[in-house]
Design a protein around this motif. Structure first.
Motif, PDB file in Angstrom:
ATOM      1  N   ASN A  58       0.832  -1.214   0.000  1.00 16.79           N
ATOM      2  CA  ASN A  58       0.000   0.000   0.000  1.00 16.79           C
ATOM      3  C   ASN A  58       0.867   1.264   0.000  1.00 16.79           C
ATOM      4  O   ASN A  58       0.632   2.208   0.753  1.00 16.79           O
ATOM      5  CB  ASN A  58      -0.942   0.029   1.214  1.00 16.79           C
ATOM      6  CG  ASN A  58      -2.065  -0.970   1.094  1.00 16.79           C
ATOM      7  OD1 ASN A  58      -2.470  -1.319  -0.012  1.00 16.79           O
ATOM      8  ND2 ASN A  58      -2.573  -1.449   2.229  1.00 16.79           N
ATOM      9  N   GLY A  59       1.904   1.251  -0.851  1.00 16.48           N
ATOM     10  CA  GLY A  59       2.761   2.426  -0.955  1.00 16.48           C
ATOM     11  C   GLY A  59       3.896   2.483   0.045  1.00 16.48           C
ATOM     12  O   GLY A  59       4.666   3.457   0.061  1.00 16.48           O
ATOM     13  N   ARG A  60       4.032   1.469   0.924  1.00 15.84           N
ATOM     14  CA  ARG A  60       5.108   1.485   1.915  1.00 15.84           C
ATOM     15  C   ARG A  60       6.464   1.458   1.229  1.00 15.84           C
ATOM     16  O   ARG A  60       6.673   0.763   0.230  1.00 15.84           O
ATOM     17  CB  ARG A  60       4.996   0.287   2.858  1.00 15.84           C
ATOM     18  CG  ARG A  60       3.786   0.312   3.757  1.00 15.84           C
ATOM     19  CD  ARG A  60       3.601  -1.010   4.482  1.00 15.84           C
ATOM     20  NE  ARG A  60       4.718  -1.325   5.374  1.00 15.84           N
ATOM     21  CZ  ARG A  60       4.785  -2.456   6.072  1.00 15.84           C
ATOM     22  NH1 ARG A  60       3.816  -3.346   5.987  1.00 15.84           N
ATOM     23  NH2 ARG A  60       5.816  -2.677   6.868  1.00 15.84           N
ATOM     24  N   LYS A  61       7.419   2.185   1.783  1.00 18.60           N
ATOM     25  CA  LYS A  61       8.776   2.232   1.273  1.00 18.60           C
ATOM     26  C   LYS A  61       9.766   1.562   2.217  1.00 18.60           C
ATOM     27  O   LYS A  61      10.972   1.552   1.947  1.00 18.60           O
ATOM     28  CB  LYS A  61       9.196   3.689   1.032  1.00 18.60           C
ATOM     29  CG  LYS A  61       8.344   4.411  -0.005  1.00 18.60           C
ATOM     30  CD  LYS A  61       8.403   3.726  -1.370  1.00 18.60           C
ATOM     31  CE  LYS A  61       7.573   4.473  -2.411  1.00 18.60           C
ATOM     32  NZ  LYS A  61       7.591   3.780  -3.724  1.00 18.60           N
ATOM     33  N   GLU A  62       9.269   1.004   3.319  1.00 17.12           N
ATOM     34  CA  GLU A  62      10.165   0.397   4.293  1.00 17.12           C
ATOM     35  C   GLU A  62       9.417  -0.684   5.053  1.00 17.12           C
ATOM     36  O   GLU A  62       8.224  -0.557   5.338  1.00 17.12           O
ATOM     37  CB  GLU A  62      10.683   1.456   5.265  1.00 17.12           C
ATOM     38  CG  GLU A  62      11.779   0.957   6.201  1.00 17.12           C
ATOM     39  CD  GLU A  62      12.341   2.085   7.052  1.00 17.12           C
ATOM     40  OE1 GLU A  62      13.429   2.579   6.736  1.00 17.12           O
ATOM     41  OE2 GLU A  62      11.657   2.466   8.030  1.00 17.12           O
ATOM     42  N   ILE A  63      10.103  -1.782   5.349  1.00 13.59           N
ATOM     43  CA  ILE A  63       9.542  -2.888   6.130  1.00 13.59           C
ATOM     44  C   ILE A  63      10.460  -3.136   7.316  1.00 13.59           C
ATOM     45  O   ILE A  63      11.682  -3.287   7.144  1.00 13.59           O
ATOM     46  CB  ILE A  63       9.407  -4.168   5.291  1.00 13.59           C
ATOM     47  CG1 ILE A  63       8.437  -3.943   4.119  1.00 13.59           C
ATOM     48  CG2 ILE A  63       8.927  -5.329   6.156  1.00 13.59           C
ATOM     49  CD1 ILE A  63       8.347  -5.128   3.185  1.00 13.59           C
ATOM     50  N   ASP A  64       9.891  -3.167   8.528  1.00 14.68           N
ATOM     51  CA  ASP A  64      10.639  -3.505   9.738  1.00 14.68           C
ATOM     52  C   ASP A  64      10.511  -4.997  10.000  1.00 14.68           C
ATOM     53  O   ASP A  64       9.405  -5.536  10.041  1.00 14.68           O
ATOM     54  CB  ASP A  64      10.105  -2.728  10.945  1.00 14.68           C
ATOM     55  CG  ASP A  64      10.434  -1.247  10.850  1.00 14.68           C
ATOM     56  OD1 ASP A  64      11.532  -0.926  10.398  1.00 14.68           O
ATOM     57  OD2 ASP A  64       9.568  -0.424  11.224  1.00 14.68           O
ATOM     58  N   LEU A  65      11.605  -5.677  10.200  1.00 11.37           N
ATOM     59  CA  LEU A  65      11.608  -7.087  10.567  1.00 11.37           C
ATOM     60  C   LEU A  65      12.263  -7.216  11.931  1.00 11.37           C
ATOM     61  O   LEU A  65      13.422  -6.817  12.116  1.00 11.37           O
ATOM     62  CB  LEU A  65      12.365  -7.927   9.530  1.00 11.37           C
ATOM     63  CG  LEU A  65      11.652  -8.026   8.168  1.00 11.37           C
ATOM     64  CD1 LEU A  65      12.277  -7.081   7.180  1.00 11.37           C
ATOM     65  CD2 LEU A  65      11.674  -9.459   7.654  1.00 11.37           C
ATOM     66  N   TYR A  66      11.537  -7.776  12.882  1.00 14.87           N
ATOM     67  CA  TYR A  66      12.045  -7.883  14.241  1.00 14.87           C
ATOM     68  C   TYR A  66      11.350  -9.043  14.948  1.00 14.87           C
ATOM     69  O   TYR A  66      10.383  -9.624  14.434  1.00 14.87           O
ATOM     70  CB  TYR A  66      11.827  -6.580  15.012  1.00 14.87           C
ATOM     71  CG  TYR A  66      10.412  -6.078  14.996  1.00 14.87           C
ATOM     72  CD1 TYR A  66       9.492  -6.466  15.966  1.00 14.87           C
ATOM     73  CD2 TYR A  66       9.981  -5.214  13.986  1.00 14.87           C
ATOM     74  CE1 TYR A  66       8.188  -6.015  15.944  1.00 14.87           C
ATOM     75  CE2 TYR A  66       8.684  -4.759  13.948  1.00 14.87           C
ATOM     76  CZ  TYR A  66       7.787  -5.153  14.927  1.00 14.87           C
ATOM     77  OH  TYR A  66       6.484  -4.709  14.897  1.00 14.87           O
ATOM     78  N   ASP A  67      11.850  -9.378  16.139  1.00 14.80           N
ATOM     79  CA  ASP A  67      11.307 -10.467  16.966  1.00 14.80           C
ATOM     80  C   ASP A  67      11.241 -11.782  16.187  1.00 14.80           C
ATOM     81  O   ASP A  67      10.272 -12.541  16.290  1.00 14.80           O
ATOM     82  CB  ASP A  67       9.907 -10.096  17.495  1.00 14.80           C
ATOM     83  CG  ASP A  67       9.958  -8.987  18.524  1.00 14.80           C
ATOM     84  OD1 ASP A  67      11.045  -8.791  19.094  1.00 14.80           O
ATOM     85  OD2 ASP A  67       8.928  -8.334  18.745  1.00 14.80           O
ATOM     86  N   MET A  68      12.265 -12.075  15.386  1.00 18.67           N
ATOM     87  CA  MET A  68      12.289 -13.325  14.621  1.00 18.67           C
ATOM     88  C   MET A  68      13.109 -14.409  15.319  1.00 18.67           C
ATOM     89  O   MET A  68      13.190 -15.532  14.829  1.00 18.67           O
ATOM     90  CB  MET A  68      12.838 -13.067  13.208  1.00 18.67           C
ATOM     91  CG  MET A  68      11.940 -12.160  12.378  1.00 18.67           C
ATOM     92  SD  MET A  68      12.626 -11.819  10.734  1.00 18.67           S
ATOM     93  CE  MET A  68      14.058 -10.813  11.168  1.00 18.67           C
ATOM     94  N   ASN A  69      13.775 -14.043  16.428  1.00 24.70           N
ATOM     95  CA  ASN A  69      14.554 -15.004  17.219  1.00 24.70           C
ATOM     96  C   ASN A  69      15.624 -15.701  16.374  1.00 24.70           C
ATOM     97  O   ASN A  69      15.807 -16.922  16.436  1.00 24.70           O
ATOM     98  CB  ASN A  69      13.635 -16.042  17.874  1.00 24.70           C
ATOM     99  CG  ASN A  69      12.668 -15.411  18.844  1.00 24.70           C
ATOM    100  OD1 ASN A  69      13.038 -14.537  19.619  1.00 24.70           O
ATOM    101  ND2 ASN A  69      11.422 -15.851  18.803  1.00 24.70           N
ATOM    102  N   LEU A  70      16.321 -14.934  15.564  1.00 26.07           N
ATOM    103  CA  LEU A  70      17.379 -15.501  14.742  1.00 26.07           C
ATOM    104  C   LEU A  70      18.642 -15.699  15.578  1.00 26.07           C
ATOM    105  O   LEU A  70      19.050 -14.818  16.335  1.00 26.07           O
ATOM    106  CB  LEU A  70      17.676 -14.577  13.560  1.00 26.07           C
ATOM    107  CG  LEU A  70      16.519 -14.317  12.580  1.00 26.07           C
ATOM    108  CD1 LEU A  70      16.962 -13.363  11.479  1.00 26.07           C
ATOM    109  CD2 LEU A  70      16.019 -15.625  11.988  1.00 26.07           C
ATOM    110  N   SER A  71      19.270 -16.851  15.399  1.00 27.65           N
ATOM    111  CA  SER A  71      20.544 -17.115  16.065  1.00 27.65           C
ATOM    112  C   SER A  71      21.671 -16.453  15.279  1.00 27.65           C
ATOM    113  O   SER A  71      21.507 -16.046  14.127  1.00 27.65           O
ATOM    114  CB  SER A  71      20.785 -18.618  16.165  1.00 27.65           C
ATOM    115  OG  SER A  71      19.739 -19.249  16.881  1.00 27.65           O
ATOM    116  N   ALA A  72      22.831 -16.350  15.923  1.00 26.34           N
ATOM    117  CA  ALA A  72      23.999 -15.793  15.242  1.00 26.34           C
ATOM    118  C   ALA A  72      24.340 -16.663  14.040  1.00 26.34           C
ATOM    119  O   ALA A  72      24.279 -17.896  14.091  1.00 26.34           O
ATOM    120  CB  ALA A  72      25.174 -15.693  16.200  1.00 26.34           C
TER     121      ALA A  72
END
Length: 673
Positions: free
Chosen positions: A636-650
């Motif tokens: 819907n016209g967004r120019k940015e997506i925040d990705l967080y709380d995915m519990n990714l390991s190193a």
């Protein structure tokens, strides 16, 4: 019972009574002697009592302990602070009331408490009266005292009323001598008559009736006409509007102007100098403007009307007139199918509760002559093993390009261009199946039929997949395969088996990202989906890896070319059909997607530059090829997506972004903890 003991201790008897005890003594020489004695077993002490209620002329209550057992001493508590040690006392209470009485005997047993109600004749007071002159309504009041009083009123002519209050009202049609009698009863058992009242009823004064009417020559404006129509017997009037001060009015009707939008309250007081009456009414000031827009269907003569009317107060009612009486409606925003195509006239009238009404008429409404699809289908029961038993549906629709099936058992298919579909049912019986047939223009038609299921089965997966780039150069080739398998019915698809045509396979992942081929050639990719019941389905696609010298510039978008509709085992022979529907496009948008910060702690952002997709699907894969995150975002016209709380390991990860237009971006990033 007997005993040979010299002494007897703690002999017990099971019942009350008198018992003779005999002792026989025998000497060593055989001489015998007898001795006897009588013992009595009395009942255990138990306190109980009864009483005789007081008479209406006395507050004395007679108590009896005769119901007690084995009583030798008595202790009465009468509930008013007084006590007695007599066996059968008479106690006189000082006042009427309810008293809790107990009896204790032998200082060991206490009776259950009993509530003793002391009631005596009420003290009857005189009857007084008052009268409302304008209505000839008499109010009679009595001042008797006593316990829980009720009042039995008797008026002239034998009519009367019983009340729990000490007042009664009575109207008399004419003047003359009237009598009032009253019997006052305490607690329902002690009654005393009051002195009869005799008086002369006066004629009632002339009454006054107040009435007010609010009208408007134009209900949509802010002026209202006030009239006292219906008022009777008044010589003067006072009017109050919306809680303001009373204003004396001598002339009716009169106009009130400049009223604000909303609800107003008008109070009218009418009086003749002695009597008065009051009435209150409310009215609403508000206006409405009728308006609408229309949208003509390309599928036929139907037109959808959207009501855009506005109102300053309240919700209007609506009356639609389609083509001078061809049809009507009171809906807010109706859809109407005209009998013929052409230009039509449509009117909308919007009306408020206060009578304000406006109409808008348009003579340029177009009813199109196009026709939409006509839905139809046949069905047949198929029995062929647990994974091939069910109903085969075949669409006979005309003008349709997409089909959606509701099987009547709680499952619905996804829209598909395939006109034939197979569905297994978990139970036998009759089911109402529904087909929605749609055209490319957005028109649809619905039809239903009852199907009879005589055998149950398990549904098969509908295996399918796609790739954004079916033809690539051998240098730097990198294929992403997106699993589009569907499953309708109870169960799920836990297992997928990928074979890539070059001797390699992937039996772990749902989707495959970054598959590379070492040499140029045409490779057939096969996907087998297996349900939790073991039912299988297979789909195929050919991908082309071009040699360096013959590589076509640009990238090629591909579609599924064929599918093994009969399912089959993992080792079934592959179809050799070629890829079709290929279009040269440039859909690698990696340079239009920025991932930052990189490295990161597992939370990061994606910046989107000139991404045209309406939505994007994001998949994150670890270095072992395992999918660790997947989500679809509507842009819907967004120019940015925040990705967080995915519990990714190193570690290091690959991110694949796939747009709704099949554009693809790939990014690698590192997570540092």
């Amino acid at each position: 019972t007997t005993s040979t003991s010299t002494f007897i201790y703690n002999k017990t008897y099971a019942a009350v009574g008198t018992y003779t005890v005999t002792l026989r003594a025998i000497s060593s020489t055989g001489c015998v002697s007898y001795a006897t004695q009588t013992v009595t077993v009395t009942p255990s002490a138990s306190a109980a009592f009864s009483y005789t209620p007081n008479s209406c002329s006395s507050k004395a209550v007679v108590f009896s302990s005769a119901a007690s057992v084995s009583a030798s001493t008595y202790y009465w508590t009468f509930g008013d602070g007084q006590t007695s040690t007599l066996a059968n006392p008479t106690h006189t209470y000082a006042a009427d009331g309810n008293y809790s009485v107990t009896l204790r005997i032998n200082n060991t047993s206490t009776s259950a408490p009993q509530t003793v109600a002391v009631v005596s004749n009420p003290v009857v007071g005189a009857i007084s009266r008052s009268v409302t002159a304008c209505s000839n309504l008499y109010t009679f009041t009595n001042t008797s005292t006593g316990s829980t009083l009720t009042y039995a009123w008797t008026f002239s002519g034998g009519t009367g009323a019983t009340s729990v209050t000490n007042t009664a009202t009575r109207s008399y049609a004419s003047s003359g001598t009237q009598t009032v009698d009253l019997v006052v009863t305490a607690a329902g058992r002690c009654s005393t008559s009051a002195t009869q009242m005799s008086f002369t009823a006066a004629s009632a004064a002339t009454g006054v009736t107040a009435a007010v009417v609010v009208s408007a020559s134009n209900p949509c404006n802010t002026t209202r006409t006030i009239n006292n129509t219906g008022s009777v017997g008044a010589s003067s009037y006072r009017v109050k509007l919306d809680g303001g001060a009373y204003v004396t009015k001598s002339t009716f009707p009169y106009d009130t102007t400049g009223l604000t939008v909303g609800t107003h309250t008008l109070k009218l007081v009418a009086t003749n100098g002695t009597c008065y009456d009051t009435t209150t009414t409310t009215f609403v000031i508000g206006s409405v403007t009728a308006a609408y827009t229309s949208a003509s269907s390309t599928c036929g003569t139907s037109v959808t009307f959207t009501n855009t009317s506005t109102s300053t107060s309240g919700t209007p009612t609506y009356a639609w007139n389609f083509n001078s009486g061809e049809g009507t409606s009171t809906s807010t925003s109706p859809t109407f199918a005209f009998a013929t195509s052409g230009t039509k006239t449509v009117s909308l009238t919007a009306t408020l509760a206060n009578g304000c009404s406006t109409t808008v008429t348009k003579s340029n409404i177009t009813a199109n002559s196009g026709t939409g699809p006509v839905a139809g289908f046949t069905w047949s029961m198929v029995t062929g093993g647990v994974c091939n038993t069910g109903i085969r549906f075949t669409s006979t629709s005309t003008g349709a390009t997409s089909y959606t099936w509701n099987y009547g058992d709680g499952t619905v298919s996804i829209p598909s261009s395939t006109s034939t579909i197979f569905h297994s049912y978990a139970s036998t019986g009759s089911f109402l199946a529904t087909l929605t047939a749609s055209s490319g223009a957005g028109c649809s038609s619905i039809t239903t039929a009852t199907v009879v299921v005589t055998a149950t089965g398990y549904p098969k997966p509908e295996s399918s997949f796609s790739t954004a780039t079916a033809t690539q150069c051998v240098t730097g080739n990198r294929f992403d395969f997106f699993n589009r398998t569907t499953y309708n019915g109870a169960g799920w698809v836990p297992n997928y088996y990928w074979e890539f045509g070059d001797g390699t396979h992937n039996y772990t992942n749902t989707h495959v990202y970054g598959k590379t081929y070492a040499a140029a050639g045409t490779y057939q990719v096969r996907l087998v989906g297996v349900s939790n019941y073991g039912c299988k389905d297979t789909s195929y696609m050919n991908v082309v890896v071009q040699a360096v010298g013959s590589c076509t510039p640009g990238m090629i978008r591909g579609s599924i070319d064929d599918k093994n509709s009969s399912g089959g085992s993992l080792d079934a022979a592959s179809s050799n059909t070629a890829a079709t529907g290929l279009t040269t496009v440039s859909n690698d948008i990696s340079d239009q997607v920025i991932l930052y910060p990189n490295p990161n702690t597992g939370d990061f952002k994606l910046g989107l530059k000139d991404v045209q997709s309406q939505s994007v699907n994001i998949v994150i894969v670890d270095m072992l090829g395992r999918e660790v995150y997947e989500h679809t975002y509507v842009l819907n016209g967004r120019k940015e997506i925040d990705l967080y709380d995915m519990n990714l390991s190193a570690g290091t990860y690959n991110l694949v972004l796939r747009g709704s237009d099949e554009a693809v971006a790939r990014k690698s990033f590192a997570v540092v903890k």
